[in-house]
Design an enzyme around this catalytic site. Sequence first.
Site, PDB file in Angstrom:
ATOM      1  CB  SER A 107      -1.062   0.041   1.366  1.00  0.00           C
ATOM      2  OG  SER A 107      -1.382   1.311   1.663  1.00  0.00           O
ATOM      3  CD  GLN A 128      -3.198   1.487  -2.605  1.00  0.00           C
ATOM      4  OE1 GLN A 128      -2.373   1.072  -1.438  1.00  0.00           O
ATOM      5  NE2 GLN A 128      -3.700   2.474  -2.833  1.00  0.00           N
ATOM      6  CE1 TYR A 130      -6.525   4.359  -1.256  1.00  0.00           C
ATOM      7  CE2 TYR A 130      -4.762   3.812   0.406  1.00  0.00           C
ATOM      8  CZ  TYR A 130      -6.010   3.745  -0.058  1.00  0.00           C
ATOM      9  OH  TYR A 130      -6.778   2.985   0.569  1.00  0.00           O
ATOM     10  CB  THR A 156      -6.717   2.170  -4.560  1.00  0.00           C
ATOM     11  OG1 THR A 156      -6.209   0.975  -4.189  1.00  0.00           O
ATOM     12  CG2 THR A 156      -8.247   2.252  -3.620  1.00  0.00           C
ATOM     13  CG  HIS A 276     -11.162   0.710   0.573  1.00  0.00           C
ATOM     14  ND1 HIS A 276     -10.593   1.175  -0.465  1.00  0.00           N
ATOM     15  CD2 HIS A 276     -10.501   0.613   1.346  1.00  0.00           C
ATOM     16  CE1 HIS A 276      -9.321   1.686   0.011  1.00  0.00           C
ATOM     17  NE2 HIS A 276      -9.282   1.453   0.967  1.00  0.00           N
ATOM     18  NE  ARG A 279     -10.244  -0.305   5.936  1.00  0.00           N
ATOM     19  CZ  ARG A 279      -9.956  -0.370   7.024  1.00  0.00           C
ATOM     20  NH1 ARG A 279     -10.681  -1.348   8.001  1.00  0.00           N
ATOM     21  NH2 ARG A 279      -9.124   0.472   7.886  1.00  0.00           N
TER      22      ARG A 279
HETATM   23  C1  LIG Z   1      -7.008  -2.368   7.684  1.00  0.00           C
HETATM   24  C2  LIG Z   1      -7.192  -2.125   6.478  1.00  0.00           C
HETATM   25  C3  LIG Z   1      -6.414  -1.250   5.736  1.00  0.00           C
HETATM   26  C4  LIG Z   1      -6.632  -1.398   4.190  1.00  0.00           C
HETATM   27  N1  LIG Z   1      -5.734  -0.190   3.626  1.00  0.00           N
HETATM   28  C5  LIG Z   1      -5.763  -0.471   2.091  1.00  0.00           C
HETATM   29  C6  LIG Z   1      -4.946   0.483   1.450  1.00  0.00           C
HETATM   30  O1  LIG Z   1      -4.046   1.231   2.015  1.00  0.00           O
HETATM   31  N2  LIG Z   1      -5.144   0.468   0.084  1.00  0.00           N
HETATM   32  C7  LIG Z   1      -6.116  -0.009  -0.688  1.00  0.00           C
HETATM   33  O2  LIG Z   1      -6.299  -0.081  -1.803  1.00  0.00           O
HETATM   34  N3  LIG Z   1      -6.959  -0.751  -0.059  1.00  0.00           N
HETATM   35  C8  LIG Z   1      -6.980  -0.923   1.505  1.00  0.00           C
HETATM   36  N4  LIG Z   1      -7.610  -1.772   2.483  1.00  0.00           N
HETATM   37  C9  LIG Z   1      -8.746  -2.740   1.286  1.00  0.00           C
HETATM   38  C10 LIG Z   1      -8.033  -3.943   1.056  1.00  0.00           C
HETATM   39  O3  LIG Z   1      -7.217  -3.627   0.057  1.00  0.00           O
HETATM   40  C11 LIG Z   1      -9.339  -5.104   0.429  1.00  0.00           C
HETATM   41  O4  LIG Z   1     -10.074  -4.148  -0.437  1.00  0.00           O
HETATM   42  C12 LIG Z   1     -10.047  -5.359   1.738  1.00  0.00           C
HETATM   43  O5  LIG Z   1      -9.400  -5.619   2.855  1.00  0.00           O
HETATM   44  C13 LIG Z   1     -10.757  -6.672   1.113  1.00  0.00           C
HETATM   45  O6  LIG Z   1     -11.578  -7.112   2.090  1.00  0.00           O
HETATM   46  P1  LIG Z   1     -11.334  -8.267   3.459  1.00  0.00           P
HETATM   47  O7  LIG Z   1     -10.357  -7.455   4.092  1.00  0.00           O
HETATM   48  O8  LIG Z   1     -12.635  -8.347   3.850  1.00  0.00           O
HETATM   49  O9  LIG Z   1     -10.730  -9.216   2.605  1.00  0.00           O
HETATM   50  C14 LIG Z   1      -7.689  -1.901   3.524  1.00  0.00           C
HETATM   51  C15 LIG Z   1      -8.372  -2.863   4.285  1.00  0.00           C
HETATM   52  C16 LIG Z   1      -8.050  -3.004   5.607  1.00  0.00           C
HETATM   53  C17 LIG Z   1      -8.964  -3.902   6.416  1.00  0.00           C
END
Ligand SMILES: Cc1cc2nc3c(=O)[nH]c(=O)nc-3n(C[C@H](O)[C@H](O)[C@H](O)COP(=O)(O)O)c2cc1C
Length: 387
Positions: A107, A128, A130, A156, A276, A279
Amino acid sequence: MPVITCIDDLKRRYRRRVPRMFYDYAESGSWTEQTFRENVTDFAEIRLRQKIAVDMTGRSTATEMIGQPVAMPVALAPVGLTGMQNADGEIKAARAAEAFGVPFTLSTMSICSIEDVAAHTSKPFWFQIYTLNDDTFNRAIIGRAKAAGCSALVITVDLQVLGQRHKDLKNGLSAPPKLTIPTMLNLATKWAWGIEMLQTKRRFFGNIVGHVEGVSDPSSLSAWTAEKFDPALNWDKIRKLMDMWGGKVILKGILDVEDAEKAAAIGADAIVVSNHGGRQLDGALSSIRMLPAIAAAVGGRTEVWMDGGIRSGQDVLKALALGAKGVMIGRAFVYGLGAMGEAGVMKALQVIHKELDVSMALCGETKAGSLGRHNVLLPADFLDRYR
Ligand SMILES: Cc1cc2nc3c(=O)[nH]c(=O)nc-3n(C[C@H](O)[C@H](O)[C@H](O)COP(=O)(O)O)c2cc1C
């Protein structure tokens, strides 16, 4: 080594070992957390079709993702602050992924820098991005990812503004943690985590602190996103980033057929059907529910992957059966990392692999690439309950 048989075992150990602030950061979704919950519960609506008396010898979960051979079509998703779940966490996760034979994605908001991860691994990983509202930074970080030998850029596209997670605000999430009284009381019970963390210098946002100026609080994820992320991102800018990179591109965060059409039209090598991890837009449909329509629309033109809610090999099987060519896992590997470091990420991958392999066999399939709609049973309205 304790007996770990499923991802939930890792999650329990993770919860005990890691400070509350970082556990909550991973284990939450935005606002009411409806989408976060449904990413998981919608998988349970899909059932597997058992087949018997099929020769199950010579099975293989190996396939390819964007032309890259993988031991199973499961990549580690980009996860911000991974190096706060366990000291040097990105390096540990990348090493486990490399040893297992699946892709690791670093990330932008990682603790270990691109250069650090490259120095501690021997195969290319994915980066990845941002996009920040700062073209000099975007150009520089793409250059750094190229110089580090990254083999694909994951852009992303679903975080122009940050969905609110209540717990992060209440906990005062930051990297490194600010030593308030509640945080210190909690840290006192997490001494194994703390001892390791004191032994590393990697406790800040390694890719951006020192590379970007003018953020009010450089330790705060929400300050970075509010002040520096690009709220004006559009398809033109995405295309420019793709050109700047000039290699394989994965667009992550597509949850709509029209957006998937646009992503395929601008030549993405793969798209990730994703919200995401629940989130961002609370109230959006789960990824697994959106997957079939998107795969049907653009699967012939670009690789369609999904993430969100995968906690087992059966979930991977269901996603592949509904049209995904691969998946990403976020929390499932974070639980392993927080619980047991590099060995825990390896364990998470082994658990998922075994579940996928055995479930494939019991479905009468010997190749992950042959899974399809014929392997699952869906409620009559699964595909069109929401229109
Ligand atoms: C703690 C956390 C931090 C994340 N940070 C990023 C990130 O920095 N960049 C990004 O593209 N997605 C981020 N994501 C999303 C993840 O890449 C992914 O889409 C997501 O975790 C998938 O769902 P799952 O945790 O249920 O497998 C994050 C997810 C979590 C749980």
